[in-house]
Design a protein around this motif. Sequence first.
Motif: not given
Length: 238
Positions: A73-91, A95-101
């Motif tokens: 959490t930075v500046g009161g905003v949650p930041v989450v790193l998501l990836a596939d099982e192998a960790g080769k593709q992530g986004v 916040g709640t609605d911004a998703v960056f490939p």
Amino acid sequence: MRTQEARTPRSVLLTALLAVVVTAGVIVAVILLRPSAPVPAGEPGAAPLPDGAPSTPKVNCGHSACREIGAMTVGGVPVVLLADEAGKQGVVRIGTDAVFPLIINDLGVTLKGDSLRCVDGATPVCLVRGETGGGSAGELFVSRGGIWRDPGKPYYSDAGTIALNDVTADGVADVIVVRHECPGAQSGSARCQAAPVLAEVYEVASGSVGCTRRYTSPSELRGWPDVRLTRADLRACP
């Protein structure tokens, strides 16, 4: 002769009355037990969403479902790193609605639990870094005026270290890239891997601001692998 009207037997009347009462009771029960029409979420009378229910559309990491591998959490905003099982593709979800490939997906990185690093400040900054062949690559996310953006410039370290630290002491984290100093040699070659290393510092807004002196090994840098530098450590890059 007076005639007398035939009277309905009392037992028949009681039976008819009982039938009316039972029928009325059945009708009332049907009305009370009938399920009501669902109310759309968010409208008055709607049932609240269960805790933890996702508030954003499902996202995929490549051809697989995403899994959370890191969060801050930075500046009161949650930041989450998501990836596939192998960790080769992530986004990155901010916040709640911004998703960056991630751009660095195309550089063959492997994302892990420590790949996400965020630093709060006058300008909140997050770095996603991952190991790749012969080094590591990183991608920056910057918040200005409450809006997060990806500057679109990945960083590459052939010495395996990309870090965040406010080197210039201006309240904004800088990017530190450790690399081999090997002019005339191809990055990743045996000759380059044997060369001395230095750390180059990049300000978020203006680019490179200087380099450290050369070191024999990255581990000689203060704080390695989470390198910590000050402005006094910097000089013109060779």
